[in-house]
Scaffold this motif. Structure first.
Motif, PDB file in Angstrom:
ATOM      1  N   LEU A  82       0.835  -1.190   0.000  1.00 53.35           N
ATOM      2  CA  LEU A  82       0.000   0.000   0.000  1.00 53.35           C
ATOM      3  C   LEU A  82       0.874   1.246   0.000  1.00 53.35           C
ATOM      4  O   LEU A  82       2.007   1.211   0.482  1.00 53.35           O
ATOM      5  CB  LEU A  82      -0.921   0.013   1.234  1.00 53.35           C
ATOM      6  N   PRO A  83       0.365   2.358  -0.525  1.00 54.34           N
ATOM      7  CA  PRO A  83       1.157   3.595  -0.503  1.00 54.34           C
ATOM      8  C   PRO A  83       1.426   4.050   0.928  1.00 54.34           C
ATOM      9  O   PRO A  83       0.569   3.890   1.803  1.00 54.34           O
ATOM     10  CB  PRO A  83       0.254   4.608  -1.233  1.00 54.34           C
ATOM     11  N   PRO A  84       2.580   4.624   1.208  1.00 55.96           N
ATOM     12  CA  PRO A  84       2.895   5.082   2.567  1.00 55.96           C
ATOM     13  C   PRO A  84       1.890   6.076   3.143  1.00 55.96           C
ATOM     14  O   PRO A  84       1.722   6.157   4.350  1.00 55.96           O
ATOM     15  CB  PRO A  84       4.279   5.738   2.403  1.00 55.96           C
ATOM     16  N   LEU A  85       1.208   6.831   2.271  1.00 58.05           N
ATOM     17  CA  LEU A  85       0.271   7.833   2.789  1.00 58.05           C
ATOM     18  C   LEU A  85      -0.850   7.194   3.599  1.00 58.05           C
ATOM     19  O   LEU A  85      -1.404   7.822   4.513  1.00 58.05           O
ATOM     20  CB  LEU A  85      -0.291   8.693   1.657  1.00 58.05           C
ATOM     21  N   ILE A  86      -1.191   5.926   3.294  1.00 66.77           N
ATOM     22  CA  ILE A  86      -2.181   5.222   4.112  1.00 66.77           C
ATOM     23  C   ILE A  86      -1.626   5.032   5.522  1.00 66.77           C
ATOM     24  O   ILE A  86      -2.349   5.165   6.519  1.00 66.77           O
ATOM     25  CB  ILE A  86      -2.529   3.858   3.491  1.00 66.77           C
ATOM     26  N   GLY A  87      -0.333   4.750   5.617  1.00 66.89           N
ATOM     27  CA  GLY A  87       0.299   4.629   6.927  1.00 66.89           C
ATOM     28  C   GLY A  87       0.312   5.939   7.684  1.00 66.89           C
ATOM     29  O   GLY A  87       0.136   5.959   8.908  1.00 66.89           O
ATOM     30  N   TYR A  88       0.497   7.048   6.975  1.00 68.31           N
ATOM     31  CA  TYR A  88       0.486   8.344   7.642  1.00 68.31           C
ATOM     32  C   TYR A  88      -0.896   8.638   8.238  1.00 68.31           C
ATOM     33  O   TYR A  88      -1.007   9.201   9.333  1.00 68.31           O
ATOM     34  CB  TYR A  88       0.876   9.459   6.663  1.00 68.31           C
ATOM     35  N   LEU A  89      -1.938   8.257   7.493  1.00 68.69           N
ATOM     36  CA  LEU A  89      -3.294   8.404   8.036  1.00 68.69           C
ATOM     37  C   LEU A  89      -3.459   7.567   9.297  1.00 68.69           C
ATOM     38  O   LEU A  89      -4.007   8.028  10.308  1.00 68.69           O
ATOM     39  CB  LEU A  89      -4.330   7.974   6.988  1.00 68.69           C
TER      40      LEU A  89
ATOM     41  N   ALA B 271     -12.165   9.028  -8.040  1.00 68.66           N
ATOM     42  CA  ALA B 271     -13.043   8.212  -7.186  1.00 68.66           C
ATOM     43  C   ALA B 271     -12.568   8.238  -5.735  1.00 68.66           C
ATOM     44  O   ALA B 271     -12.050   7.251  -5.208  1.00 68.66           O
ATOM     45  CB  ALA B 271     -13.113   6.781  -7.717  1.00 68.66           C
ATOM     46  N   ASN B 272     -12.730   9.358  -5.084  1.00 70.26           N
ATOM     47  CA  ASN B 272     -12.367   9.526  -3.678  1.00 70.26           C
ATOM     48  C   ASN B 272     -13.078  10.766  -3.145  1.00 70.26           C
ATOM     49  O   ASN B 272     -13.755  11.478  -3.897  1.00 70.26           O
ATOM     50  CB  ASN B 272     -10.855   9.654  -3.503  1.00 70.26           C
TER      51      ASN B 272
ATOM     52  N   VAL C 108     -12.978  10.337   4.269  1.00 70.21           N
ATOM     53  CA  VAL C 108     -11.849  10.670   3.396  1.00 70.21           C
ATOM     54  C   VAL C 108     -10.744   9.617   3.518  1.00 70.21           C
ATOM     55  O   VAL C 108     -10.170   9.172   2.526  1.00 70.21           O
ATOM     56  CB  VAL C 108     -11.304  12.078   3.734  1.00 70.21           C
ATOM     57  N   ALA C 109     -10.468   9.202   4.763  1.00 70.84           N
ATOM     58  CA  ALA C 109      -9.421   8.194   4.989  1.00 70.84           C
ATOM     59  C   ALA C 109      -9.771   6.874   4.307  1.00 70.84           C
ATOM     60  O   ALA C 109      -8.924   6.255   3.649  1.00 70.84           O
ATOM     61  CB  ALA C 109      -9.225   7.981   6.485  1.00 70.84           C
ATOM     62  N   PHE C 110     -11.021   6.421   4.448  1.00 69.62           N
ATOM     63  CA  PHE C 110     -11.451   5.174   3.811  1.00 69.62           C
ATOM     64  C   PHE C 110     -11.363   5.281   2.285  1.00 69.62           C
ATOM     65  O   PHE C 110     -10.972   4.324   1.605  1.00 69.62           O
ATOM     66  CB  PHE C 110     -12.883   4.833   4.223  1.00 69.62           C
ATOM     67  N   SER C 111     -11.742   6.454   1.758  1.00 71.78           N
ATOM     68  CA  SER C 111     -11.692   6.608   0.301  1.00 71.78           C
ATOM     69  C   SER C 111     -10.245   6.580  -0.191  1.00 71.78           C
ATOM     70  O   SER C 111      -9.951   6.031  -1.257  1.00 71.78           O
ATOM     71  CB  SER C 111     -12.377   7.913  -0.116  1.00 71.78           C
ATOM     72  N   PHE C 112      -9.323   7.151   0.596  1.00 70.41           N
ATOM     73  CA  PHE C 112      -7.909   7.070   0.244  1.00 70.41           C
ATOM     74  C   PHE C 112      -7.428   5.625   0.288  1.00 70.41           C
ATOM     75  O   PHE C 112      -6.659   5.178  -0.565  1.00 70.41           O
ATOM     76  CB  PHE C 112      -7.073   7.897   1.214  1.00 70.41           C
ATOM     77  N   LEU C 113      -7.890   4.902   1.292  1.00 74.05           N
ATOM     78  CA  LEU C 113      -7.485   3.506   1.463  1.00 74.05           C
ATOM     79  C   LEU C 113      -7.904   2.661   0.272  1.00 74.05           C
ATOM     80  O   LEU C 113      -7.204   1.728  -0.125  1.00 74.05           O
ATOM     81  CB  LEU C 113      -8.103   2.953   2.745  1.00 74.05           C
ATOM     82  N   LEU C 114      -9.049   2.987  -0.319  1.00 73.44           N
ATOM     83  CA  LEU C 114      -9.527   2.254  -1.489  1.00 73.44           C
ATOM     84  C   LEU C 114      -8.929   2.790  -2.778  1.00 73.44           C
ATOM     85  O   LEU C 114      -8.495   2.029  -3.645  1.00 73.44           O
ATOM     86  CB  LEU C 114     -11.059   2.342  -1.552  1.00 73.44           C
TER      87      LEU C 114
END
Length: 532
Positions: free
Chosen positions: A22-29, A309-310, A334-340
């Motif tokens: 997964l992209p690191p930005l998901i980890g930052y969230l 799509a976010n 917003v976090a869930f949409s980024f995760l997807l």
């Protein structure tokens, strides 16, 4: 010490998500939510959140400034951008408003603002994803960014109206900004290539654009974007963008941390976020059919739609000002949409390959704005990609007398090469329809000089599957990518840095041999003279 905590949490969570693909930005969230849960145990107080909020704001301004550096105004004034953004905003706001009124029984004003907040897509995520794939200038990237800019303008107007703020009378001064372009260009020329250039970028993005627009009662985000767009026409705009890369990346970590630090959600917020996340395919479908209606081909419409799509960080800004009770549910949404959306956009080209048989029938049977070339005529060698490597390969082969033609998915690069006298056409190597309709009767060699590894792999596969048995040569930055391209069917791959080193060594060796030969010839007559 709180900065050490932020950095440690962000690094560990970013590293963990990267290890699972997964992209690191998901980890930052996730780090933000973890810090919010731990709270006082790690010493995070209100004043620390304010500091992080400021850092996050700087990151967003720098991102928008660098996006502006890659923009051309003419790319915004297109039917699919203006019409697609306005129609999608109206339709999605109307549909969401009906659902919120029916299921949540909210007051009309509150439901309207919430529906508007949910209709926008994330400029930060989309720009970051497109930039990481180097697709900001590709046709679908320009369409997506154009729509996002239109959405941002709508959001800024909505925030101003909802918050009761109005621009200053001095705001009309922004209309004369284009007159400052010669001065700005001169400043960039005078700044050199080191720290002064970086300081100029920060000055324009954060001070003149950000703080300057705020002083006029306008959005600082709009100011950063506007000054980036003003500088886009300069020949060193790409260099300026690259110089700000690291600063922008660090500050954006603060943005994603801040979202998580907004607070921990309750069960109602979780259910709300999950339901809205499940509706994202409908958001993408609406974009897809609107884009196809505006004459885009299925591939461009699909790629642009998935990018959009976010849900947007502007929804969080709107909530913080006029819907504070919805801030945490929206942050989780917003976090869930980024995760997807983030991991899906990493494989979007492969997804399109599988879905294309079902998407192509929706294309309109008319000329499309992004129509691909059909024939390469009498060209003998095809160069795909017009970056530095591709241009160098083209020019060298042309000087040797070969009939060369080049393709690129960046219209700016194509225009620049045409002005330089090269034969160049707009095309995207990852487009299935392009390969199906391409006629290349005299091509015997293909050089793959695109930046994206996936594009090179797909190009090799498409060439071999259509029966091309000529030479396919590619460059690659890393050995694993080189092996993947060879497995796809390429004849040779060259590691860019290794080849550059070998070229330098060969240049030195040749010069050394010539110098030794010259010294030997000089010493010969001298020796003969001494003997006599």
């Amino acid at each position: 010490m709180i900065e050490a905590v932020w950095i440690a949490f962000a690094f560990l969570m970013g590293l963990a998500t990267r290890q699972v693909g997964l992209p690191p930005l998901i980890g930052y969230l996730g780090a933000g939510f973890a810090l919010s849960a731990l709270g006082t145990q790690v010493g995070v107080g209100p004043e620390d959140s304010e500091i992080l909020s400021h850092i996050a704001h700087l990151g967003v301004l720098l991102l928008l400034f660098t996006v502006g550096l890659k923009l051309k105004v003419k790319n915004l004034v297109r039917p699919e951008v203006i019409g697609g953004s306005l129609l999608h905003f109206g339709l999605s706001t109307g549909l969401l408003l009906a659902g919120l009124l029916y299921f949540l029984e909210l007051p009309l004003g509150e439901a309207t603002l919430l529906a508007m907040a949910l209709s926008f897509s994330s400029t930060v995520l989309a720009a970051k994803v497109l930039e990481s794939k180097r697709e900001l200038r590709a046709f679908h990237g320009r369409v997506a960014i154009g729509v996002l800019i239109m959405q941002d303008l709508i959001a800024l107007v909505a925030i101003s109206v909802a918050s009761g703020k109005s621009p200053s009378a001095w705001a009309l001064l922004v209309l004369i900004l284009p007159l400052s372009k010669p001065l700005l260009f001169k400043l960039l020329d005078m700044s050199g290539h080191e720290e002064l250039m970086i300081l100029l970028g920060l000055l324009l993005a954060l001070v003149v654009g950000g703080a300057g627009f705020e002083a006029l009662g306008l959005s600082s985000e709009l100011g950063a974007l506007a000054f980036g767009a003003l500088m886009a026409g300069h020949k060193r705009a790409g260099e300026l963008s690259q110089s700000l890369w690291s600063l922008k990346e660090i500050f954006l970590v603060g943005f994603f941390l801040q979202i998580g630090l907004g607070g921990l959600p309750d069960m109602h917020a979780v259910v709300f976020a999950l339901v809205l996340t499940l509706l994202l395919p409908l958001k993408a479908l609406l974009f897809f059919f609107l884009f196809v209606g505006f004459k885009l081909r299925a591939r461009s419409a699909f790629l642009s739609s998935l990018t959009l799509a976010n849900y947007s960080e502007f929804g969080l800004i709107m909530a913080s000002l006029v819907l504070p009770q919805w801030l945490i549910p929206l942050a989780l949404t917003v976090a869930f949409s980024f995760l997807l959306s983030a991991p899906l956009n990493r494989i979007v080209h492969s997804v399109y390959e599988r879905l294309s048989p079902y998407l192509l029938p929706f294309e309109r049977n008319i000329r499309h704005p992004d129509e691909q070339p059909i024939t390469l005529g009498d060209a003998q060698i095809l160069v795909m990609g017009l970056g530095r490597t591709g241009r160098a390969a083209y020019d060298n082969l042309f000087e040797q007398g070969f009939n060369v033609i080049a393709l690129d998915s960046d219209p700016v690069a194509v225009d620049a090469s045409l002005q330089a006298g090269r034969r160049a056409l707009f095309a995207d190597a990852e487009d299935q329809v392009f390969w199906q309709n391409l006629d290349m009767p005299n091509i015997h060699s293909v050089i793959l000089a695109m930046n994206d590894a996936e594009a090179k792999t797909i190009a090799v596969q498409k060439l071999r599957s259509r029966g091309f048995d000529g030479l396919i040569v590619s460059h690659a930055m890393y050995e694993d990518i080189a092996r993947r391209i060879i497995r796809a069917g390429a004849d040779h791959t060259y590691l860019t840095m290794s080849e550059a080193g070998a070229g330098l060594a060969e240049h030195v060796a040749r010069s050394a041999r010539e110098r030794a030969s010259l010294l030997s010839e000089t010493a010969g007559p001298n020796a003969a003279s001494n003997n006599s």
